[in-house]
Design a protein around this motif. Structure first.
Motif, PDB file in Angstrom:
ATOM      1  N   ARG B 228       0.834  -1.207   0.000  1.00  0.00           N
ATOM      2  CA  ARG B 228       0.000   0.000   0.000  1.00  0.00           C
ATOM      3  C   ARG B 228       0.871   1.261   0.000  1.00  0.00           C
ATOM      4  N   ARG B 229       1.882   1.223   0.830  1.00  0.00           N
ATOM      5  CA  ARG B 229       2.764   2.377   0.942  1.00  0.00           C
ATOM      6  C   ARG B 229       3.465   2.678  -0.376  1.00  0.00           C
ATOM      7  N   GLN B 230       3.821   1.606  -1.094  1.00  0.00           N
ATOM      8  CA  GLN B 230       4.538   1.802  -2.359  1.00  0.00           C
ATOM      9  C   GLN B 230       3.598   2.041  -3.535  1.00  0.00           C
ATOM     10  N   GLY B 231       2.287   2.030  -3.290  1.00  0.00           N
ATOM     11  CA  GLY B 231       1.342   2.358  -4.356  1.00  0.00           C
ATOM     12  C   GLY B 231       0.810   1.173  -5.122  1.00  0.00           C
ATOM     13  N   TYR B 232       1.060  -0.051  -4.660  1.00  0.00           N
ATOM     14  CA  TYR B 232       0.536  -1.219  -5.359  1.00  0.00           C
ATOM     15  C   TYR B 232      -0.873  -1.542  -4.879  1.00  0.00           C
ATOM     16  N   GLN B 233      -1.658  -2.062  -5.770  1.00  0.00           N
ATOM     17  CA  GLN B 233      -2.992  -2.496  -5.377  1.00  0.00           C
ATOM     18  C   GLN B 233      -2.866  -3.811  -4.611  1.00  0.00           C
ATOM     19  N   ALA B 234      -3.544  -3.875  -3.509  1.00  0.00           N
ATOM     20  CA  ALA B 234      -3.388  -5.033  -2.629  1.00  0.00           C
ATOM     21  C   ALA B 234      -4.649  -5.209  -1.806  1.00  0.00           C
ATOM     22  N   SER B 235      -4.826  -6.387  -1.278  1.00  0.00           N
ATOM     23  CA  SER B 235      -5.960  -6.621  -0.383  1.00  0.00           C
ATOM     24  C   SER B 235      -5.534  -7.551   0.737  1.00  0.00           C
ATOM     25  N   LEU B 236      -6.196  -7.365   1.862  1.00  0.00           N
ATOM     26  CA  LEU B 236      -5.850  -8.101   3.083  1.00  0.00           C
ATOM     27  C   LEU B 236      -7.139  -8.521   3.772  1.00  0.00           C
ATOM     28  N   LEU B 237      -7.214  -9.771   4.161  1.00  0.00           N
ATOM     29  CA  LEU B 237      -8.383 -10.269   4.889  1.00  0.00           C
ATOM     30  C   LEU B 237      -7.927 -10.743   6.266  1.00  0.00           C
ATOM     31  N   VAL B 238      -8.499 -10.143   7.290  1.00  0.00           N
ATOM     32  CA  VAL B 238      -8.113 -10.439   8.674  1.00  0.00           C
ATOM     33  C   VAL B 238      -9.329 -10.920   9.443  1.00  0.00           C
ATOM     34  N   GLN B 239      -9.141 -11.928  10.277  1.00  0.00           N
ATOM     35  CA  GLN B 239     -10.225 -12.411  11.134  1.00  0.00           C
ATOM     36  C   GLN B 239     -10.187 -11.663  12.460  1.00  0.00           C
ATOM     37  N   ARG B 240     -11.275 -11.002  12.814  1.00  0.00           N
ATOM     38  CA  ARG B 240     -11.385 -10.300  14.094  1.00  0.00           C
ATOM     39  C   ARG B 240     -12.053 -11.159  15.146  1.00  0.00           C
ATOM     40  N   ARG B 241     -12.977 -11.955  14.722  1.00  0.00           N
ATOM     41  CA  ARG B 241     -13.642 -12.965  15.531  1.00  0.00           C
ATOM     42  C   ARG B 241     -13.885 -14.144  14.582  1.00  0.00           C
ATOM     43  N   PRO B 242     -14.211 -15.325  15.105  1.00  0.00           N
ATOM     44  CA  PRO B 242     -14.512 -16.414  14.183  1.00  0.00           C
ATOM     45  C   PRO B 242     -15.648 -16.088  13.209  1.00  0.00           C
ATOM     46  N   ASN B 243     -16.477 -15.106  13.539  1.00  0.00           N
ATOM     47  CA  ASN B 243     -17.581 -14.719  12.642  1.00  0.00           C
ATOM     48  C   ASN B 243     -17.505 -13.257  12.197  1.00  0.00           C
ATOM     49  N   ILE B 244     -16.393 -12.584  12.464  1.00  0.00           N
ATOM     50  CA  ILE B 244     -16.237 -11.186  12.033  1.00  0.00           C
ATOM     51  C   ILE B 244     -14.882 -11.026  11.334  1.00  0.00           C
ATOM     52  N   PHE B 245     -14.923 -10.452  10.139  1.00  0.00           N
ATOM     53  CA  PHE B 245     -13.711 -10.307   9.337  1.00  0.00           C
ATOM     54  C   PHE B 245     -13.575  -8.855   8.891  1.00  0.00           C
ATOM     55  N   GLU B 246     -12.333  -8.487   8.601  1.00  0.00           N
ATOM     56  CA  GLU B 246     -12.086  -7.139   8.104  1.00  0.00           C
ATOM     57  C   GLU B 246     -11.358  -7.228   6.769  1.00  0.00           C
ATOM     58  N   GLN B 247     -11.925  -6.564   5.786  1.00  0.00           N
ATOM     59  CA  GLN B 247     -11.359  -6.543   4.441  1.00  0.00           C
ATOM     60  C   GLN B 247     -10.739  -5.183   4.185  1.00  0.00           C
ATOM     61  N   VAL B 711      -1.294  -9.171  -3.645  1.00  0.00           N
ATOM     62  CA  VAL B 711      -0.699  -7.934  -4.162  1.00  0.00           C
ATOM     63  C   VAL B 711      -0.602  -8.033  -5.677  1.00  0.00           C
ATOM     64  N   ASP B 712      -0.998  -6.973  -6.362  1.00  0.00           N
ATOM     65  CA  ASP B 712      -0.750  -6.874  -7.795  1.00  0.00           C
ATOM     66  C   ASP B 712       0.562  -6.123  -7.959  1.00  0.00           C
ATOM     67  N   ALA B 713       1.629  -6.882  -8.138  1.00  0.00           N
ATOM     68  CA  ALA B 713       2.960  -6.276  -8.222  1.00  0.00           C
ATOM     69  C   ALA B 713       3.319  -5.872  -9.640  1.00  0.00           C
ATOM     70  N   SER B 714       2.389  -6.013 -10.566  1.00  0.00           N
ATOM     71  CA  SER B 714       2.715  -5.717 -11.966  1.00  0.00           C
ATOM     72  C   SER B 714       2.620  -4.232 -12.275  1.00  0.00           C
ATOM     73  N   ARG B 715       1.970  -3.472 -11.409  1.00  0.00           N
ATOM     74  CA  ARG B 715       1.784  -2.057 -11.724  1.00  0.00           C
ATOM     75  C   ARG B 715       1.673  -1.249 -10.438  1.00  0.00           C
ATOM     76  N   ARG B 716       2.351  -0.130 -10.440  1.00  0.00           N
ATOM     77  CA  ARG B 716       2.268   0.752  -9.288  1.00  0.00           C
ATOM     78  C   ARG B 716       1.354   1.934  -9.642  1.00  0.00           C
ATOM     79  N   THR B 717       0.429   2.230  -8.763  1.00  0.00           N
ATOM     80  CA  THR B 717      -0.474   3.352  -9.035  1.00  0.00           C
ATOM     81  C   THR B 717       0.252   4.664  -8.773  1.00  0.00           C
ATOM     82  N   GLU B 718      -0.295   5.712  -9.324  1.00  0.00           N
ATOM     83  CA  GLU B 718       0.306   7.029  -9.129  1.00  0.00           C
ATOM     84  C   GLU B 718       0.194   7.456  -7.670  1.00  0.00           C
TER      85      GLU B 718
END
Lengths: 145, 744
Positions: B228-247, B711-718
């Motif tokens: 994210r810091r370097q400008g690449y498109q990326a996504s992260l899925l984290v479990q907060r509870r067994p039934n609650i997730f953060e995207q 991570v989409d490492a093929s292209r860095r966004t502006e």
């Protein structure tokens, strides 16, 4: 078949000035060349200096392999991984299967440090429509925008 | 106008415009002192932390006016815009999108980071860029009703489920789109079923599908943040509870979209011939008792995360809404004839033979604010017990699932005297319809009591109190008094479930009666682990039957309480008949077919069995046990007490089958069990955590210690990192905003 690709152009390929970060991202395109339609394949990607982490595995260009390929869990064990096995198969009709030189996957990588990673790939198997192994060669290329 | 202004604006909408109101609990002292920033770079400075986007009445007039008064410098920044908007505040008029005249402007105002204000009280580690401007809708795609519409990144959730036998495989596609003029990071907290085993994750950009990698949680987070810091498109899925997730989805470019696919599977609940498939759509607003570990705060859309750590779910205010909608398709292949289908929502069904059916959510019920419940009835007088097995071809390890149904003659057993303890959640989130439903359920249960029974009613919110000093006999007079007591109960205050649990379990058990404790709650609390620990340590000979009340219940808490209490769970939605459901529930708990169960595994060398404590078998509801084994499958003998006498029945072993999903079901159960044990076991060397992590990685499943990153490492966004925009969601159907989120 074994192919080696030094990652000398990790950043220049994406059209930006080289970053100062020791953590860098790059994408490697993987090509398969066959004379017969291919229905399944598997290859290994290794990096000799343990600098590589796989951060994504992308589908190739053939509509017959529209979904992203699968990887084995070696990529995530023990932190930095230096080896990953990637494979995919298609149940499409023979006419829809790719033939010739086809981009079968793009592997998205994170590398650390100033040393240039040395990527090496080995084609484990490629099979034709009837499930028999076929002759094929594999090659790597840096992804460009 | 200088881009360096903290207040940067606007869009001149072609035919309409919105008004966005600055709402900030932060003081504005840092506004004028923030350094100049350029679009797309300002995140690097850390001066602006996040963007507050709102287009409707914000927290009532008083709050809007107060916010306005707190930002005099902002007001003075651009009087041309302010002039159009400010008079409405001063006239105390409600601001909503529908009230904005054509030609007015949308403005969205940046929130100053606490760093910029000289404080280290930040709770969000993701500084963003400067203010943004929402884009107008594409011509021909304007929503027909724009009242209260808030521009947010999540457009649509598409759920495609496939049910085969008792296992459901579900693909959830979340479609994010950037409606602003700068790139953003979208953050969305959402629920999944409490038993969901998340096994695949893809980031989709156009035709490109990038499979995410499962990694240790901190490692995945570091990769994401760096991308994210370097400008690449990326996504992260984290479990907060067994039934609650953060995207999280980073660097979504203006006007463009990124989709995320999440695939999971889970087993279906079965009762009296009906299988039940549930898809939750919204996280209920949690109450966190003081000193809660890892709380989940309920925060108004645009408000700052509360201090004290943890995470926050963002809720739209009553006058706000988002364009996010949902579609659900379920393909059922039951393997036997499907006799009937019913749902909590309006659905359309198309049959493809007797055993297969496609179910679709009707278009007009697409607001994601309550659980989607689909039930289908299968043919056959009764289910039969069975033992399913699978051997992993790589390791040779065997896995099994044992489904125990009581034989027919077990149903004709006498009723035993009972000690019924009803525990009612009377907190603010239960106010209104949920509490009415809970009271109706207790009233119905009182009608089922017999003279030899005793009962007690316990209410809890900020504290706990009870109907009688001790359980009272179920006489006509006592029942009438209890009805009067119920009438006085009101929903207000916090959800101190722990008080209710302790009060319900901490009094001597009458050995002549079976004690059943029924908890009636929505479970909207953030300290689930403490509750589970209290149930585990205090259960004794009691049985807990958790009764989820509401449209989007915390099913994780309900299931875990019932599991630790060796009981069962039932759900009561706002539209259900409390009397009917309680009658069925009461009939079941008053006729346990077999208690204190022991299992003889014969020649199978069995290990790692879940649940570790076998629950009682009740008529019409199977008990499912999953574990590992070595050796050949063998007949299993189930022994237990029935009418205080030893009884048993035999379950024949079949051949080893191709049931590969059993191993992942087992892994998911093991992870859940280890997670529960963390609540009460001392673990100074993090051995439980390590075991969870290893099991999750070995079986490629999400857990509290593993996350998916792509991570989409093929292209860095502006530019560099984008501005963080949190997805606000509605409070669940039937839940009042003012007594939950509005209270915080």
């Amino acid at each position: 078949m074994r192919v080696v690709l030094p990652l000398l152009l990790l950043v220049s390929a994406v059209g930006h000035a080289a970053p100062t970060e020791s953590v860098r991202f790059s994408a490697i395109e993987v090509y398969l060349t066959t004379e017969q339609p291919v229905s399944a394949w598997q290859f290994e990607l290794t990096e000799a200096n343990a600098l590589m982490q796989v951060v994504g595995v992308e589908n190739g260009e053939s509509p017959a392999f529209a979904d992203a390929p699968y990887y084995d869990r070696a990529a995530v064990e023990n932190g930095l991984a230096d080896r990953i096995t990637i494979a995919d198969f298609s149940l499409a009709d023979e006419k829809r299967l790719p033939v010739g030189k086809t981009r079968i996957a793009t592997v998205h990588l994170l590398t650390r440090g100033d040393r240039e990673p040395q990527l090496e790939t080995v084609l484990v198997v490629a099979t034709g429509y009837n499930g028999q192994a076929i002759d094929a060669s594999i090659s790597l290329s840096k992804s460009t925008e | 106008m200088k881009k360096s202004d903290l207040l940067k604006m606007w869009m001149r909408a072609a035919c309409f415009a919105f008004v966005a109101v600055l709402v900030s609990s932060c003081a504005n002292d840092g506004v004028d002192s923030a350094p100049p920033q350029q679009p797309g770079e300002s995140g690097e400075s850390g001066a602006i932390e996040e963007i507050i986007v709102t287009g409707a009445k914000v927290g009532g007039r008083e709050q809007s006016r107060r916010a306005w008064r707190k930002k005099p410098a902002v007001v003075e920044r651009d009087m041309s815009v302010v002039a159009a908007v400010a008079p409405r505040f001063h006239r105390n008029e409600t601001l909503s999108l529908s009230s904005v005249a054509p030609g007015e402007e949308l403005w969205i105002i940046a929130r100053v980071s606490l760093e910029a204000q000289g404080t280290n009280a930040r709770t969000d580690d993701s500084p963003g860029s400067g203010a943004m401007v929402a884009r107008p809708y594409e011509p021909g795609h304007e929503p027909t009703d724009r009242a209260g519409l808030v521009p947010l990144p999540l457009k649509h959730t598409a759920v495609d489920a496939s049910i085969s036998g008792y296992i459901s495989t579900v693909n959830v596609r979340q479609q994010f789109q950037n409606p602003f003029d700068e790139k953003i990071e979208a953050v969305y907290m959402f629920p999944l079923p409490e038993k969901a085993a998340v096994s695949e994750f893809l980031m989709i950009i156009g035709e490109r599908r990038i499979r995410g990698i499962l990694r240790e949680k901190e490692e995945a987070k570091a990769i994401y943040e760096e991308a994210r810091r370097q400008g690449y498109q990326a996504s992260l899925l984290v479990q907060r509870r067994p039934n609650i997730f953060e995207q999280k989805v980073a660097n979504i470019e203006p006007g463009k979209g990124i989709d995320v696919d999440i695939k999971y599977f889970h087993t279906l609940a079965y009762q009296d011939g009906w299988y039940s498939f549930v898809f939750p759509t919204v996280v209920g607003p949690r109450y966190n008792p003081p000193h809660s570990k890892d709380p989940i705060h309920a925060v108004a859309n645009g408000e700052r995360t509360q201090p004290g750590g943890g995470t926050a779910a963002r809720y739209l205010r009553p006058a706000e809404r988002s364009a996010h909608d949902i579609s659900i398709n379920v393909d059922i292949n039951a393997g036997v004839t499907i006799e009937d289908v019913r749902s909590s929502h309006r659905i359309s069904t198309s049959h493809h033979g007797a055993e297969t059916t496609r179910v679709q959510l009707a278009n007009h019920t697409t607001i994601p604010n309550r659980d989607f419940v689909l039930e289908f009835q299968v043919a056959g007088e009764r289910m039969k017990s069975k033992l399913l097995t699978h051997v992993d071809p790589g390791s040779g390890q065997g896995y099994f699932t044992l489904m125990m149904y009581p034989p027919a003659d077990f149903e004709r057993i006498g009723r035993q005297p009972m000690e019924m303890v009803f525990v009612l959640d009377c907190s603010g989130s239960m106010r209104g319809r949920p509490l009415t439903q809970a009271k109706n359920a207790v009233r119905a249960a009182l009608d089922h009591l017999q003279p030899e029974d005793t009962f007690q009613i316990i209410r809890f919110s900020d504290n706990a109190s009870q109907f009688g000093r001790t359980p009272v006999a179920a006489t006509r007079q006592n029942i009438a008094d209890a009805r009067g007591y119920l009438k006085l109960l009101r929903g207000t205050g916090g959800t101190h479930v722990l008080q209710g649990v302790r009060t319900a379990l901490d009094f001597p058990h009458d050995p002549k009666r079976l004690r059943f404790v029924t908890f009636m709650t929505d479970g909207y609390i953030g300290n689930e682990a403490e509750i589970i620990e209290a149930v585990h340590s205090g259960i004794g000979d009691s049985r807990i039957f958790s009764f989820g009340v509401g449209s989007s219940v915390n099913r994780y808490l309900m299931e875990r309480m019932a599991k630790e209490g060796r009981g069962a769970v039932a759900y009561l939605s706002p539209s259900d008949s409390a009397r009917k459901i309680m009658a069925s529930f009461f009939e079941r708990i008053s006729h346990p077919a077999l208690t204190d169960i022991q299992i003889d595994w014969g020649g199978m060398n069995v290990a790692d069995v879940y649940p570790a404590r076998t629950p009682d078998v009740f008529v019409g509801r199977p008990v499912v046990i999953t574990g590992k084994y070595l050796g050949a499958p063998d007949d299993v003998i189930v022994r237990g007490l029935r009418d205080s006498e030893q009884h048993s029945f035999r379950i024949a072993a079949g051949r080893v089958g191709q049931n590969a999903s059993i191993s992942k079901v087992w892994a998911r159960l093991k992870i859940a069990d280890l997670g529960d044990r963390q609540a009460w076991e001392s673990d100074p060397y993090d051995e439980l955590a390590s075991e969870i992590r290893n099991t999750a990685l070995e079986h490629q499943l999400m857990s509290a210690y593993t996350s998916f990153v792509a991570v989409d490492a093929s292209r860095r966004t502006e530019g560099r990192r984008g501005t963080t925009v949190h997805q606000g969601v509605p409070v669940p159907h039937g839940v009042r905003y003012d007594t939950t989120v509005g209270k915080n």
